[in-house]
Design a protein around this motif. Structure first.
Motif: not given
Length: 110
Positions: A9-13
């Motif tokens: 989720i952090g990478v996508v955000l």
């Protein structure tokens, strides 16, 4: 599983939002990334060795980033920021490569 989901989720955000790093923090970002990678590879090594502890991982992750940033900040204040940044990168790089070597030995039983 929750940690992997949080990482994803952090990478996508980060890719979608494309945040800007404030100019004053730019010298610390590469050091923080390398310190975080050191903690991640250390955690993966501990997981494969069967000794992973999530509390130890979180403390290691946060303390690596804070200590590395503090060393670079101190170097900036003393006028030797580049040299201390290089030193931090070298030390953490050695730790990362030793953890990766241990992970490789574990995975390939060498």
């Amino acid at each position: 599983m929750i940690a992997a989901l949080g990482l994803l989720i952090g990478v996508v955000l980060g890719l979608v939002l494309s945040p800007d790093v404030p100019l004053g923090l730019e010298p610390y970002l590469p050091i923080a990334v390398v310190a975080a990678l050191d903690a991640v590879f250390g955690g993966l090594r501990a997981y494969l060795d069967g000794i992973f502890d999530d509390k130890v991982f979180v403390v290691s992750f946060l303390s690596n980033v804070v200590i590395a940033a503090a060393i670079v900040y101190l170097g900036d204040r003393l006028g030797v920021g580049g040299q201390l940044s290089t030193g931090v990168i070298v030390v953490l790089g050695i730790r990362i490569f030793s953890n990766v070597a241990a992970i490789r030995r574990h995975l390939f039983h060498a």
